[in-house]
Design an enzyme around this catalytic site. Structure first.
Site, PDB file in Angstrom:
ATOM      1  N   HIS A   5      -6.727  -7.018   0.422  1.00  0.00           N
ATOM      2  CA  HIS A   5      -6.830  -5.600   0.061  1.00  0.00           C
ATOM      3  C   HIS A   5      -6.235  -5.368  -1.331  1.00  0.00           C
ATOM      4  O   HIS A   5      -5.294  -6.054  -1.734  1.00  0.00           O
ATOM      5  CB  HIS A   5      -6.077  -4.739   1.077  1.00  0.00           C
ATOM      6  CG  HIS A   5      -6.588  -4.861   2.480  1.00  0.00           C
ATOM      7  ND1 HIS A   5      -6.033  -5.732   3.398  1.00  0.00           N
ATOM      8  CD2 HIS A   5      -7.622  -4.245   3.107  1.00  0.00           C
ATOM      9  CE1 HIS A   5      -6.699  -5.624   4.541  1.00  0.00           C
ATOM     10  NE2 HIS A   5      -7.673  -4.730   4.396  1.00  0.00           N
ATOM     11  N   ASP A  30      -4.811 -12.292   4.653  1.00  0.00           N
ATOM     12  CA  ASP A  30      -5.979 -11.691   5.316  1.00  0.00           C
ATOM     13  C   ASP A  30      -7.286 -12.002   4.587  1.00  0.00           C
ATOM     14  O   ASP A  30      -8.338 -11.466   4.932  1.00  0.00           O
ATOM     15  CB  ASP A  30      -5.796 -10.175   5.519  1.00  0.00           C
ATOM     16  CG  ASP A  30      -5.101  -9.487   4.363  1.00  0.00           C
ATOM     17  OD1 ASP A  30      -4.960 -10.108   3.292  1.00  0.00           O
ATOM     18  OD2 ASP A  30      -4.704  -8.311   4.521  1.00  0.00           O
ATOM     19  N   HIS A  58       0.803  -1.234   0.000  1.00  0.00           N
ATOM     20  CA  HIS A  58       0.000   0.000   0.000  1.00  0.00           C
ATOM     21  C   HIS A  58       0.833   1.280   0.000  1.00  0.00           C
ATOM     22  O   HIS A  58       0.311   2.354  -0.287  1.00  0.00           O
ATOM     23  CB  HIS A  58      -0.917   0.048   1.225  1.00  0.00           C
ATOM     24  CG  HIS A  58      -1.942  -1.038   1.264  1.00  0.00           C
ATOM     25  ND1 HIS A  58      -2.816  -1.268   0.226  1.00  0.00           N
ATOM     26  CD2 HIS A  58      -2.231  -1.968   2.213  1.00  0.00           C
ATOM     27  CE1 HIS A  58      -3.610  -2.292   0.541  1.00  0.00           C
ATOM     28  NE2 HIS A  58      -3.262  -2.742   1.736  1.00  0.00           N
ATOM     29  N   ASP A  86      -3.527 -10.691  -1.610  1.00  0.00           N
ATOM     30  CA  ASP A  86      -3.946 -10.098  -0.337  1.00  0.00           C
ATOM     31  C   ASP A  86      -5.431  -9.713  -0.442  1.00  0.00           C
ATOM     32  O   ASP A  86      -5.926  -9.446  -1.534  1.00  0.00           O
ATOM     33  CB  ASP A  86      -3.088  -8.848  -0.103  1.00  0.00           C
ATOM     34  CG  ASP A  86      -3.168  -8.264   1.285  1.00  0.00           C
ATOM     35  OD1 ASP A  86      -2.221  -8.472   2.060  1.00  0.00           O
ATOM     36  OD2 ASP A  86      -4.167  -7.553   1.581  1.00  0.00           O
TER      37      ASP A  86
HETATM   38 ZN   LIG Z   1      -4.203  -6.769   3.351  1.00  0.00          ZN
END
Ligand SMILES: [Zn+2]
Length: 391
Positions: free
Chosen positions: A168, A255, A130, A166
């Site tokens: 996200h 996650d 990120h 992931d």
């Molecule tokens: Zn994540």
């Protein structure tokens, strides 16, 4: 195979510690390494010890004023900006050094592959996808994934596929290479309308000179292993076949697990293991066997991350562990010392059947909506037929 794989590790990587109750707790790495050792996965493996990344390498991705702010933040009594000092990205002692060491880990892994005669390399401490050129975001200070890809581009590779599993969206990596046709970024993640950072929709396809090299596969909350794998197989292998990467770079956040406290997909450890085995196959089939592996998110620190990433290490090392394998007693004891009330699983899997129906023919499933959207948006840009299940 052990000597043909670069495993990056140094206990100093545990210094990337956001402190207090922050979910990104380095215990997840410590317990992973301990579990992998307990199961013999790391027997005979000589670790690659990373150097701290220097400013020139950080500067491949990050702006100098941001790096300066990271350096001075622990000493500053004022707000240094750049996303630092927030609840997600608190300032901590040695923040610059610890973050630059994580980058050094992914660079060391990249070097193993580029000039170390090694086909696969792994840095579990990496995957900080990120971080943006000018700011920290989502627990990530420096973007080791993007720095390593940039380094590879300058060291003999000009077609790189980055695959991000992931939960996200891999927004930082996508942003850095959005206009670069040499890098195909593919992210499978929970739908942006339902999860931070809110980007990663199918319509984000890459800049004008790089259309089709940003690929996003947003999945509904509650998505299970079989649906995830159906979406993956209906989109990713064809794109890799068309793009013909020289190396596959993967961010392997865990996650997506059903027990993860920060997100809402519903995968299992068995599903994660199946994903890793698939990534290994794809690296072999489409990237000449070259596979650079990074960790990422994952916040069920005791029950999920250590098992999942032990499977990841085992897969990279071709030492696959059956899901029925019992957890070592010593390991369980050490976890109970940390957290006396934890209820630990007894084996290396969750007992979930990861069989899935391939897309194309057969009964329509809810996940097929996104499969069609992705194929319709992206496949023609790669000369593939969105309607032909053989593509
Ligand atoms: Zn994540």
């Amino acid at each position: 195979m052990g000597d043909r794989v670069g495993v990056v590790w140094d206990p100093a990587l545990l210094g990337y510690d956001l402190g207090g109750d922050h979910p990104f707790n380095p215990v997840r790495l410590e317990l992973t390494m301990r579990l992998a050792r307990g199961l013999g996965v790391l027997d005979g493996v000589e670790f690659v010890v990373p150097d701290t990344a220097g400013d020139a390498d950080l500067g491949r991705v990050h702006r100098p004023d941001y790096v300066a702010a990271v350096r001075e933040a622990p000493m500053a009594s004022w707000d240094v900006g750049h996303g630092l000092g927030t609840a997600d990205n608190p300032v901590f002692d040695q923040m610059h050094a610890a973050s630059a060491l994580v980058v050094g880990g992914s660079l060391a892994a990249a070097r193993c592959i580029a000039d170390g005669g090694v086909d696969r390399a792994v840095n579990l401490a990496g995957g900080l996808h990120h971080a943006m050129p000018d700011r920290a975001a989502g627990f990530c200070v420096y973007n080791d994934c993007a720095v390593a890809i940039s380094w590879l581009l300058d060291n003999g590779f000009d077609r790189i596929a980055y695959l991000d599993v992931d939960v996200h969206h891999g927004d930082g990596v996508q942003t850095v290479f959005y206009d670069d046709p040499r890098v195909l970024t593919v992210s499978l993640h929970q739908h942006p309308a339902t999860l931070w950072p809110g980007t990663g929709s199918v319509t984000e396809l890459g800049g004008p000179g790089a259309q089709g090299t940003s690929v996003n596969i947003p999945l509904a909350p509650g998505t299970r292993d079989a649906e995830w794998l159906r979406a993956f197989h209906a989109t990713v292998p064809s794109l890799l076949a068309a793009f013909r990467p020289q190396v596959l770079v993967t961010q392997c956040g865990v996650d997506t697990h059903v027990e993860d406290p920060l997100a809402d997909l519903a995968l299992s450890v068995d599903g994660h293991r199946e994903i890793y085995r698939t990534l290994r196959d794809l690296a072999g089939q489409y990237a000449g066997g070259k596979w650079l592996v990074m960790g990422g998110g994952g916040y069920e620190l005791l029950r999920v991350v250590p098992r999942s990433w032990t499977h990841l290490l085992a897969t990279v090392l071709d030492r696959d562990i059956p899901v029925e394998t019992a957890l070592p007693v010593d390991w369980a004891t050490s976890v109970r010392k940390l957290s006396p009330n934890v209820v630990l699983p007894s084996v290396m899997g969750d007992g979930v059947d990861v069989a899935f129906q391939r897309w194309g023919g057969g009964r329509e499933q809810p996940v097929d909506t996104v499969i069609r959207d992705v194929r319709n948006a992206v496949f023609p840009l790669h000369g593939l037929d969105p309607d032909d299940p053989r593509d």
